[in-house]
Design a protein around this motif. Structure first.
Motif, mmCIF file in Angstrom:
data_model
loop_
_atom_site.group_PDB
_atom_site.id
_atom_site.type_symbol
_atom_site.label_atom_id
_atom_site.label_comp_id
_atom_site.label_asym_id
_atom_site.label_seq_id
_atom_site.Cartn_x
_atom_site.Cartn_y
_atom_site.Cartn_z
ATOM 1 N N ALA A 70 -9.772 28.285 -67.091
ATOM 2 C CA ALA A 70 -9.091 27.019 -66.810
ATOM 3 C C ALA A 70 -7.714 27.255 -66.199
ATOM 4 N N VAL A 127 -8.575 20.649 -69.084
ATOM 5 C CA VAL A 127 -9.125 19.869 -67.966
ATOM 6 C C VAL A 127 -8.197 18.691 -67.673
ATOM 7 N N TRP A 133 -8.217 27.756 -62.535
ATOM 8 C CA TRP A 133 -8.553 26.467 -61.915
ATOM 9 C C TRP A 133 -7.336 25.548 -61.866
ATOM 10 N N ARG A 167 -5.787 17.973 -64.258
ATOM 11 C CA ARG A 167 -5.899 16.728 -63.501
ATOM 12 C C ARG A 167 -4.631 15.879 -63.576
#
Length: 213
Positions: free
Chosen positions: A74, A144, A77, A148
Motif C-alpha cells: 500500500a 486505501v 501504491w 485516496r
C-alpha cells in the motif's frame, strides 16, 4: 539483522525488542507525516513495515505479519497516487468519501475480516484470529482511504487502535501497545487537520512536493 530480535530494554518486567521499538517509531513518524500531507509518509511507512514483520513473526501473529506485507504494498501504491496528485493539482486533494464509497469500505472490511479470521482459525496461524484479522483488514482499509485522500482514513485508524492496544500487550509486544496509545492522540490531531482541510479550496498553482500548506 538478527539483532532486531534482541531485547532493547526492560520496563516494569516487560521486555522491549528492537524490532518492536524501531518499527513502531517509524510508524509514528509516518503517521505524523501523513497528518502533514507529506509524500514522505509512504517511504517511511514502507520501512516501518519491513522492520515490524520480524516483530510480528516472533509473536506468532500471522495477521500482524500479513498486515505489514500489505502496508509495504500500500505504501508503494499510496506514494504513486500522491505523487500523481501533486503533479496534477499541486497538492494532496483531501475530501470526505461519498456514502457509496463509505458503504463499500465498511462492507469490504467486514467481509474480508470474516474470511481472513476463518483462514487464521482453520490453519492455526494466530492465537487471536478474529482480533488479528480485524487489525490486518482494518489497516488495509485505512491505507486505501489515506491513498485516496479520504478523511475517513482517520476513523479507520481509530477503529484499529481500539483492538490493537490490548492485542499488542497480550501478545508480548508492550511497545506496540504503548505506541498504539500515542497513535490515538496523533489520529485525533490528524483527523481535525484533514477535516479543516476539506473547507479549503485546492490550490491551482503547484507547491513543493511533500510540503504542508
Amino acid at each position: 539483522m538478527n539483532w532486531l530480535n534482541d531485547n532493547a530494554f526492560a520496563v516494569l518486567g516487560q521486555q522491549f525488542k528492537w524490532n518492536d521499538v524501531l518499527g513502531n517509531l517509524l510508524g509514528l513518524a509516518a503517521l505524523a507525516l501523513g497528518w502533514r500531507r507529506s509524500v514522505l509518509s509512504w517511504p517511511v511507512q514502507l520501512l516501518s513495515g519491513l522492520v515490524l514483520i520480524s516483530a510480528n513473526l516472533s509473536a506468532h501473529l500471522a495477521g500482524g505479519t500479513g498486515k505489514q506485507v500489505v502496508v509495504i504494498a500500500a505504501s508503494i501504491w499510496g506514494w504513486t497516487r500522491w505523487q500523481r496528485g501533486l503533479r496534477q493539482d499541486g497538492d494532496i486533494r483531501i475530501r470526505f468519501a461519498g456514502w457509496t464509497e463509505r458503504g463499500l469500505l465498511v462492507l469490504g472490511t467486514a467481509v474480508a475480516t470474516t474470511v481472513v479470521a476463518l483462514v487464521f482459525q482453520h490453519w492455526n496461524l494466530s492465537w487471536s484470529p478474529w482480533a488479528d484479522a480485524y487489525i490486518f483488514v482494518g489497516t488495509m482499509a485505512a491505507m486505501v482511504a489515506q491513498a485516496r485522500g479520504w478523511v475517513e482514513f482517520w476513523f479507520a485508524w481509530i477503529a484499529v487502535d481500539v483492538v490493537g492496544v490490548p492485542l499488542a500487550f497480550n501478545s508480548g509486544l508492550p511497545f506496540s501497545g504503548t505506541v498504539y496509545l500515542v497513535y490515538f492522540v496523533l489520529v485525533l490531531l490528524g483527523l481535525r487537520s484533514w477535516w479543516l482541510r476539506t473547507r479549503i479550496a485546492t490550490p491551482t498553482t503547484p507547491t513543493l512536493q511533500g510540503a504542508p500548506v
